[in-house]
Every structure is written in structure tokens, then in C-alpha cells.
Design a protein around this motif. Structure first.
Motif, PDB file in Angstrom:
ATOM      1  N   ALA A 245      19.737   8.756 -68.246  1.00 26.27           N
ATOM      2  CA  ALA A 245      18.358   8.856 -68.719  1.00 26.27           C
ATOM      3  C   ALA A 245      18.132  10.116 -69.539  1.00 26.27           C
ATOM      4  O   ALA A 245      17.365  10.103 -70.501  1.00 26.27           O
ATOM      5  N   GLU A 246      18.774  11.208 -69.152  1.00 25.16           N
ATOM      6  CA  GLU A 246      18.564  12.485 -69.826  1.00 25.16           C
ATOM      7  C   GLU A 246      19.888  13.199 -70.077  1.00 25.16           C
ATOM      8  O   GLU A 246      20.329  13.989 -69.234  1.00 25.16           O
TER       9      GLU A 246
ATOM     10  N   HIS B  68      22.223   5.518 -65.493  1.00 28.59           N
ATOM     11  CA  HIS B  68      21.676   4.166 -65.530  1.00 28.59           C
ATOM     12  C   HIS B  68      22.409   3.308 -64.497  1.00 28.59           C
ATOM     13  O   HIS B  68      23.589   3.535 -64.212  1.00 28.59           O
TER      14      HIS B  68
END
Length: 184
Positions: A37-38, A87
Motif C-alpha cells: 500500500a505504501e 497487498h
């Protein structure tokens, strides 16, 4: 001791696929990207600000030596992964070094307290010939999976063979099952 191994005792053989780089802590970075995600990069100080963790136990090399009573200090890979939020589709990682070396691992083999980014050995800075300033430690697999001079991880939804896996070594490398070479 896993089958086919011998106790290296006080010795820690130095084996490398590449020339030892001139990499200082000030030059070192660690990045995690891919199916996260980051995506994020840490420098030496940022990595050291994470909760300290250690591994004490044994390591096993595909060339048949095992070393017992090793102590590595650093940070659990779980702390880094928690910050990037993998993920659900991520199943594998490619670990890559500042030298370009790569190795592939199932994500399950580097989570759950099973892998570390280590910068200390036996209470002292990790020597360059053994991967310092920092290396990946995945002690339950053969040691080629514990990439020296670690620069990052790329999370994928498939296996992507690294250097030794592409040259005939086993995709996983479990020493207890003697997974040394492709087909073992």
C-alpha cells in the motif's frame, strides 16, 4: 543438524557471488515496494529507530556447513512490512542487494518472526565480508536466501527466480529437506 551438513565450529566461511562493496552506514538504504500500500525507503537512522530484535540460533549454508550459537541484532522484517502494508495478493518477495544480487522467497518465509534485517553479529557491527553494514537473515533456509548488503524487497504475486535460483539452485532452499538444487 540438517542432513548433509557439518559443524563449522568457530569458523564462518566467507562465500560471495560478488565483490564485497565499499558500503558505509551513511550510504545504506532499504526499500520495500511492489505489491504494498505504501512503498517506502529507510536510511540507516530510520531503520535503527524501529524496535530492536534479535536472532539467536543456527545458520546453514548450501555448501554443507552449519554454524551454531550465532547472534544477530537488527529489526524483525515484520516491523518494516507492517509499515508498508502488503497487498493480500502478495505471495513472494525478491530480495535485492546494493550490488545487484537477488534471491526469491515465499512471503510466508520472511514473516511471522522468521526474518530480520541485521546489522550486528555477536554484539558488534556486521563485518562487510559477511554482508555489513546490513543483511537479510532468513535462518530457517539455506544462507544464500539471506542476501548480503540488502537494499530492498519487491513484493510480487508470483515467484521470480533470483541469481542462484536462476542458476540451478532450489526455489525454496529448506536445509532440513536438503533442497539444494532444482529438482531436490
Amino acid at each position: 543438524m540438517p542432513p548433509g551438513q557439518y559443524d563449522a565450529g568457530d569458523e564462518w566461511p566467507v562465500l560471495s557471488a560478488e565483490v564485497t562493496p565499499d558500503l558505509t552506514p551513511a550510504d545504506w538504504t532499504f526499500r520495500i515496494d511492489g505489491l504494498v500500500a505504501e512503498p517506502r525507503t529507510w536510511d540507516w537512522e530510520q531503520a535503527h529507530a524501529l524496535p530492536a530484535s534479535a536472532y539467536e540460533g543456527a545458520i546453514h549454508c548450501v555448501t554443507s556447513w552449519s554454524k551454531f550459537g550465532v547472534r544477530f541484532g537488527g529489526v524483525s522484517l515484520d516491523a518494516f512490512l507492517h509499515m508498508v502494508r502488503p497487498h493480500g495478493s502478495a505471495t513472494h518477495v525478491v530480495a535485492y542487494a546494493h550490488t545487484g544480487y537477488t534471491t526469491s522467497l515465499p512471503l510466508a518465509d520472511v514473516t511471522g518472526g522468521r526474518a530480520w534485517i541485521a546489522w550486528e553479529y555477536d554484539g558488534r557491527p556486521l563485518p562487510p565480508e559477511h554482508g555489513g553494514p546490513a543483511r537479510l537473515i532468513v535462518p530457517h533456509l539455506y544462507f544464500w536466501k539471506s542476501a548480503k548488503w540488502i537494499a530492498g524487497l519487491r513484493l510480487l504475486d508470483h515467484d521470480e527466480p533470483g541469481f542462484w535460483e536462476g542458476n540451478g539452485y532450489h526455489a525454496r532452499g529448506n536445509p532440513w529437506e536438503e533442497q539444494r538444487y532444482s529438482g531436490d
